[in-house]
Scaffold this active site. Structure first.
Site, mmCIF file in Angstrom:
data_model
loop_
_atom_site.group_PDB
_atom_site.id
_atom_site.type_symbol
_atom_site.label_atom_id
_atom_site.label_comp_id
_atom_site.label_asym_id
_atom_site.label_seq_id
_atom_site.Cartn_x
_atom_site.Cartn_y
_atom_site.Cartn_z
ATOM 1 N N ASP A 98 0.597 2.636 -1.472
ATOM 2 C CA ASP A 98 -0.608 2.426 -0.670
ATOM 3 C C ASP A 98 -1.524 3.656 -0.780
ATOM 4 O OD1 ASP A 98 0.861 4.139 0.895
ATOM 5 O OD2 ASP A 98 0.651 2.994 2.757
ATOM 6 N N SER A 99 -1.074 4.665 -1.528
ATOM 7 C CA SER A 99 -1.969 5.773 -1.898
ATOM 8 C C SER A 99 -3.153 5.245 -2.703
ATOM 9 C CB SER A 99 -1.219 6.840 -2.712
ATOM 10 O OG SER A 99 -0.486 6.254 -3.765
ATOM 11 N N ASP B 124 4.532 -1.187 -2.109
ATOM 12 C CA ASP B 124 4.535 -0.334 -0.918
ATOM 13 C C ASP B 124 3.988 -1.126 0.264
ATOM 14 O OD1 ASP B 124 5.058 2.055 0.282
ATOM 15 O OD2 ASP B 124 3.249 3.080 -0.430
ATOM 16 N N LYS C 52 8.994 -0.718 -0.545
ATOM 17 C CA LYS C 52 9.254 0.556 0.132
ATOM 18 C C LYS C 52 8.552 0.518 1.477
ATOM 19 C CE LYS C 52 6.820 4.441 -0.927
ATOM 20 N NZ LYS C 52 6.216 4.752 0.381
ATOM 21 N N GLU D 251 7.909 3.049 5.236
ATOM 22 C CA GLU D 251 8.015 4.399 5.802
ATOM 23 C C GLU D 251 8.716 4.373 7.163
ATOM 24 O OE1 GLU D 251 4.133 6.208 6.041
ATOM 25 O OE2 GLU D 251 3.710 5.845 3.924
ATOM 26 N N GLU E 77 9.791 12.814 1.146
ATOM 27 C CA GLU E 77 8.526 13.458 0.767
ATOM 28 C C GLU E 77 8.326 14.773 1.513
ATOM 29 O OE1 GLU E 77 5.110 10.876 0.913
ATOM 30 O OE2 GLU E 77 3.708 12.533 0.587
HETATM 31 O O1 KIV Z 1 1.685 5.436 -1.458
HETATM 32 C C1 KIV Z 1 2.306 6.251 -2.140
HETATM 33 O O2 KIV Z 1 1.977 6.541 -3.295
HETATM 34 C C2 KIV Z 1 3.453 6.879 -1.528
HETATM 35 C C3 KIV Z 1 3.802 8.230 -2.024
HETATM 36 C C4 KIV Z 1 2.923 9.236 -1.375
HETATM 37 C C5 KIV Z 1 5.211 8.540 -1.773
HETATM 38 O O3 KIV Z 1 4.018 6.354 -0.611
#
Ligand code: KIV
Length: 282
Positions: free
Chosen positions: A46-47, A85, A115, A117, A184
């Site tokens: 989600d970056s 994500d 993934k 968080e 992280e």
């Molecule tokens: O969204 C992403 O790229 C991430 C990384 C910062 C670990 O979750």
């Protein structure tokens, strides 16, 4: 041609001490390059909110945006393990939301795992998604979706108490059924303890070398993300500067009339121009 790794291959790599190469990608071209470079895993993070859409953080990112980018990456990298994500509010509100949204990543974008968080507080979601037959990767330490609560994009686990809390979170995530964990921005000593304590693979982004593999953001590796550069980033290219130079040279050529040149144009079929001119006279 390389074969897409399974969770068991990734587990074996941990046991054999082979490092996993993991990189983010959000689009077809970079995913194609990542697969050709031999990356084991791609995270459609989600970056993308910051790297692609220009948001200040990841919070505004939606499920539909994530799914669309995962689809493009999947098409480009059929033999790489793709992780979707889960964006902010796609799993925090309820376990039911979490399972349905994890399912969307699989059904609509064909990812291999998702993934999410958080530590103990998201273990019910991890358990339910795993029970639904999907693979989950946990993510602890600096968790960008809760950077407000953390007081910004700051390193975590730098005191004995906070490091202990991370170790407890890591154990809970493994017990809940995650098949891997991402940590992280924590000190390498804490990372080493987590990697040794857990039997599942533990990957690092900004948490030092004592991990079963490394993740980096592709925009950082390529040198195209300009807003800020975290301490843990190593830039392997300066494509931002190259892109800027190329766009400026193009603009100069257009303004001076030196582009397009003869070789960039199409020729009329022999004898057709006089015929066209005749037609224009009629
Ligand atoms: O969204 C992403 O790229 C991430 C990384 C910062 C670990 O979750």
């Amino acid at each position: 041609m390389k074969r897409k790794p399974t969770r068991f291959d990734l587990q074996k790599m941990k046991e054999n001490g082979e490092k996993v190469v993991w990189i983010t990608s959000y689009d077809y071209p970079t995913a194609e390059f990542a697969e050709k470079a031999g990356a084991d895993m791609i995270l459609v993070g989600d970056s993308l909110g910051m790297c692609v859409y220009g948001y200040e953080g990841t919070v505004p990112v939606t499920m539909n945006q994530c799914i669309m980018h995962c689809e493009a990456v999947r098409r480009a990298a059929p033999n790489t393990f793709i992780v979707g994500d889960m964006p902010f509010l796609s799993y925090q509100v309820s376990v039911e939301d979490a399972v349905l949204n994890a399912g969307r990543f699989h059904k609509e974008a064909g990812v291999d795992a998702i993934k999410l968080e958080g530590g103990k507080r998201v273990c019910p979601q991890i358990e339910a998604i795993s029970d639904g037959g999907m693979l989950v990767i946990g993510h602890i330490g600096l968790t960008p979706q809760s950077s407000g609560q953390l007081g910004g994009f700051k390193a975590q686990g730098r005191t004995a108490e906070t490091a202990m809390a991370l170790i407890e979170d890591a154990k809970a995530i493994e017990e809940a059924g995650a098949f891997a964990l991402l940590v992280e921005a924590v000190p390498p000593e804490v990372m080493a303890i987590i990697t040794q304590t857990l039997s599942i693979p533990v990957y690092s982004i900004g948490a030092g070398v004592h991990a079963d593999g490394q993740l980096m953001i592709c925009s950082d590796v390529l040198g195209i993300f300009q807003a800020f550069t975290p301490k843990f980033v190593k830039k392997y290219a300066s494509l931002g500067a190259e892109i800027q130079k190329a766009f400026e040279a193009y603009a100069d050529d257009v303004r001076s009339g030196s582009f397009p040149a003869d070789e960039h144009t199409y020729k009329m079929v022999e004898g057709e121009l006089p015929r066209l001119r005749e037609s224009l006279k009629e």
